[in-house]
Each structure stands twice: as structure tokens, then as C-alpha cells.
Write a protein that holds these residues in place. Structure first.
Motif, PDB file in Angstrom:
ATOM      1  N   VAL A  89      -1.581  59.631  58.348  1.00 27.98           N
ATOM      2  CA  VAL A  89      -0.301  59.233  58.494  1.00 27.98           C
ATOM      3  C   VAL A  89      -0.139  58.636  59.745  1.00 27.98           C
ATOM      4  N   VAL A  90       0.284  57.583  60.103  1.00 23.35           N
ATOM      5  CA  VAL A  90       0.883  57.007  61.291  1.00 23.35           C
ATOM      6  C   VAL A  90       2.277  56.948  61.567  1.00 23.35           C
ATOM      7  N   VAL A  91       2.807  57.100  62.746  1.00 22.50           N
ATOM      8  CA  VAL A  91       4.104  57.148  62.965  1.00 22.50           C
ATOM      9  C   VAL A  91       4.332  56.384  64.507  1.00 22.50           C
ATOM     10  N   LEU A  92       5.386  55.644  64.489  1.00 27.62           N
ATOM     11  CA  LEU A  92       5.733  55.099  65.838  1.00 27.62           C
ATOM     12  C   LEU A  92       6.896  55.935  66.233  1.00 27.62           C
ATOM     13  N   GLY A  93       6.651  56.584  67.508  1.00 30.67           N
ATOM     14  CA  GLY A  93       7.760  57.544  67.849  1.00 30.67           C
ATOM     15  C   GLY A  93       7.521  58.198  68.890  1.00 30.67           C
ATOM     16  N   ASP A  94       8.390  59.145  69.342  1.00 31.06           N
ATOM     17  CA  ASP A  94       8.351  60.180  70.654  1.00 31.06           C
ATOM     18  C   ASP A  94       7.295  61.105  70.373  1.00 31.06           C
ATOM     19  N   PRO A  95       6.252  61.143  71.325  1.00 29.34           N
ATOM     20  CA  PRO A  95       5.130  61.955  71.200  1.00 29.34           C
ATOM     21  C   PRO A  95       5.628  63.340  71.190  1.00 29.34           C
ATOM     22  N   ASP A  96       6.812  63.831  72.118  1.00 29.08           N
ATOM     23  CA  ASP A  96       7.129  65.054  71.964  1.00 29.08           C
ATOM     24  C   ASP A  96       7.686  65.417  70.815  1.00 29.08           C
ATOM     25  N   TYR A  97       8.457  64.559  69.975  1.00 31.25           N
ATOM     26  CA  TYR A  97       8.976  65.088  68.804  1.00 31.25           C
ATOM     27  C   TYR A  97       7.823  65.178  67.908  1.00 31.25           C
ATOM     28  N   TYR A  98       7.158  64.137  67.691  1.00 39.24           N
ATOM     29  CA  TYR A  98       5.950  63.782  66.423  1.00 39.24           C
ATOM     30  C   TYR A  98       4.880  64.918  66.755  1.00 39.24           C
ATOM     31  N   GLY A  99       4.654  65.250  68.163  1.00 39.67           N
ATOM     32  CA  GLY A  99       3.549  66.102  68.514  1.00 39.67           C
ATOM     33  C   GLY A  99       3.517  67.627  67.836  1.00 39.67           C
TER      34      GLY A  99
ATOM     35  N   GLY B  40      -1.778  49.881  66.338  1.00 41.46           N
ATOM     36  CA  GLY B  40      -0.850  49.444  65.941  1.00 41.46           C
ATOM     37  C   GLY B  40      -0.597  48.096  65.853  1.00 41.46           C
ATOM     38  N   PRO B  41       0.173  47.346  65.390  1.00 44.47           N
ATOM     39  CA  PRO B  41       0.150  45.889  65.617  1.00 44.47           C
ATOM     40  C   PRO B  41       1.333  45.596  66.481  1.00 44.47           C
ATOM     41  N   PHE B  42       2.099  46.612  67.095  1.00 48.26           N
ATOM     42  CA  PHE B  42       3.038  46.491  68.094  1.00 48.26           C
ATOM     43  C   PHE B  42       2.763  46.990  69.536  1.00 48.26           C
ATOM     44  N   GLU B  43       3.386  46.147  70.451  1.00 50.09           N
ATOM     45  CA  GLU B  43       3.252  46.663  71.875  1.00 50.09           C
ATOM     46  C   GLU B  43       4.156  48.061  72.127  1.00 50.09           C
ATOM     47  N   VAL B  44       3.626  48.766  72.269  1.00 49.56           N
ATOM     48  CA  VAL B  44       4.647  50.164  72.700  1.00 49.56           C
ATOM     49  C   VAL B  44       3.864  50.999  73.910  1.00 49.56           C
ATOM     50  N   PRO B  45       4.733  51.836  74.613  1.00 48.26           N
ATOM     51  CA  PRO B  45       4.014  52.617  75.572  1.00 48.26           C
ATOM     52  C   PRO B  45       3.050  53.419  74.788  1.00 48.26           C
ATOM     53  N   GLU B  46       1.965  53.636  75.786  1.00 51.79           N
ATOM     54  CA  GLU B  46       0.728  54.408  75.318  1.00 51.79           C
ATOM     55  C   GLU B  46       1.181  55.806  74.854  1.00 51.79           C
ATOM     56  N   GLY B  47       0.571  56.238  73.515  1.00 53.58           N
ATOM     57  CA  GLY B  47       0.958  57.543  73.154  1.00 53.58           C
ATOM     58  C   GLY B  47       2.154  57.594  72.285  1.00 53.58           C
ATOM     59  N   TYR B  48       3.028  56.308  72.047  1.00 49.88           N
ATOM     60  CA  TYR B  48       3.939  56.226  71.160  1.00 49.88           C
ATOM     61  C   TYR B  48       3.541  55.991  69.732  1.00 49.88           C
ATOM     62  N   PHE B  49       2.390  55.268  69.362  1.00 53.53           N
ATOM     63  CA  PHE B  49       1.831  54.924  68.249  1.00 53.53           C
ATOM     64  C   PHE B  49       0.760  56.071  67.908  1.00 53.53           C
ATOM     65  N   GLN B  50       1.174  57.001  66.885  1.00 55.43           N
ATOM     66  CA  GLN B  50       0.499  58.254  66.667  1.00 55.43           C
ATOM     67  C   GLN B  50      -0.117  58.314  65.375  1.00 55.43           C
ATOM     68  N   THR B  51      -1.225  59.122  65.214  1.00 56.57           N
ATOM     69  CA  THR B  51      -1.656  59.535  63.717  1.00 56.57           C
ATOM     70  C   THR B  51      -1.693  61.031  63.671  1.00 56.57           C
ATOM     71  N   LEU B  52      -1.652  61.391  62.184  1.00 55.49           N
ATOM     72  CA  LEU B  52      -1.988  62.594  61.629  1.00 55.49           C
ATOM     73  C   LEU B  52      -3.253  62.541  60.856  1.00 55.49           C
ATOM     74  N   ALA B  53      -3.980  63.309  61.099  1.00 52.62           N
ATOM     75  CA  ALA B  53      -5.234  63.236  60.034  1.00 52.62           C
ATOM     76  C   ALA B  53      -4.937  64.416  59.335  1.00 52.62           C
ATOM     77  N   LEU B  54      -4.863  64.221  58.036  1.00 46.35           N
ATOM     78  CA  LEU B  54      -4.603  65.137  56.836  1.00 46.35           C
ATOM     79  C   LEU B  54      -6.006  65.906  56.554  1.00 46.35           C
ATOM     80  N   PRO B  55      -5.905  67.006  55.719  1.00 48.79           N
ATOM     81  CA  PRO B  55      -7.245  67.637  55.658  1.00 48.79           C
ATOM     82  C   PRO B  55      -8.254  67.027  54.987  1.00 48.79           C
ATOM     83  N   GLY B  56      -8.140  66.084  54.026  1.00 46.96           N
ATOM     84  CA  GLY B  56      -8.945  65.300  53.665  1.00 46.96           C
ATOM     85  C   GLY B  56      -9.549  64.080  54.524  1.00 46.96           C
ATOM     86  N   TYR B  57      -9.135  63.809  55.915  1.00 43.98           N
ATOM     87  CA  TYR B  57      -9.635  62.831  56.723  1.00 43.98           C
ATOM     88  C   TYR B  57     -10.963  63.038  57.027  1.00 43.98           C
ATOM     89  N   ASP B  58     -11.925  61.922  56.976  1.00 44.82           N
ATOM     90  CA  ASP B  58     -13.362  61.983  57.113  1.00 44.82           C
ATOM     91  C   ASP B  58     -13.657  61.074  58.222  1.00 44.82           C
TER      92      ASP B  58
END
Length: 122
Positions: free
Chosen positions: A64-74, A88-106
Motif C-alpha cells: 500500500v502506498v500513501v502520500l501524506g504526513d510521515p508522523d501520522y501514517y508512520g 511516486g509520480p509527484f514531487e513531494v518533500p522526502e518521506g511524504y511518499f510512503q509504503t506499507l509492506a503487507l505480510p505477503g510482500y516479497d
């Protein structure tokens, strides 16, 4: 899509997971997440995000990816996307484009995210 309603049935919070391309594979984007102003800071946002992520995990999704506040989504386990070799396809401050690896992520999918066309209209 996950919604939270008050005791009258009024929608007070919402989280949506949308399919997107990640490199040659697929993942999910968590967007948008919204909570009615009078319900903010009461746990509604956390409730709908956690429910959406649980549904994604149950469905066997990997990333899952999210574009948002690292403190909130962390708090949900999201980390800077580059750690999973995702961009990501957007120019955003470092750390604001984030991923969450779910258990099946390899390690896959990885690469550039391409959002569905409706995201380009906003």
C-alpha cells in the motif's frame, strides 16, 4: 472503501484503497482519507485506516502506498517508499511518499507508481 458513521447513520469518516500500477505489478493507494471536522482527533481516522489496511491484508494484497504526513501514517507502519524501491509520480518533500509492506510482500512490486486517471484530475 471504509466508512465510519455516527449513531444517526451520518458518515463521519472515510478511507479508500484504489488499485494502482507499481512498476510491472500492482498495489493499492490509500487515498483519500477524510474525517468530518467535528470528528477529528477522536480516533475516527485511525479506525477507518486500520480497517482498510486489514481488509487489504485479508484480500492478500502486498503493498500500500500513501502520500501524506510521515508522523501520522508512520503509526500504521508506513515508511519512506524508497526503502521498498518504490517511487511516486509527484514531487513531494522526502518521506511524504510512503509504503506499507503487507505480510505477503516479497520485494515485489517495486518501481514507479502510476495512479488511475481520476487522480490526475484533482
Amino acid at each position: 472503501s471504509v466508512v465510519a458513521v455516527d449513531d444517526t447513520g451520518l458518515v463521519v469518516g472515510h478511507a479508500l484503497l484504489s488499485r494502482l500500477r507499481v512498476g510491472e505489478g500492482a498495489g493499492l493507494a490509500l487515498a483519500p482519507v477524510a474525517v468530518a471536522p467535528e470528528w477529528q482527533r477522536k480516533g475516527v481516522g485511525e479506525l477507518v485506516v486500520r480497517a482498510a489496511l486489514a481488509a487489504a491484508e485479508e484480500a492478500g494484497e502486498k503493498l500500500v502506498v500513501v502520500l501524506g504526513d510521515p508522523d501520522y501514517y508512520g503509526r500504521f507502519g508506513f515508511i519512506p517508499a524508497q526503502r521498498h524501491e518504490v517511487s511516486g509520480p509527484f514531487e513531494v518533500p522526502e518521506g511524504y511518499f510512503q509504503t506499507l509492506a503487507l505480510p505477503g510482500y516479497d520485494g515485489s512490486p517495486s518501481g514507479l507508481c502510476r495512479y488511475p486517471e481520476p487522480f490526475e484530475a484533482v
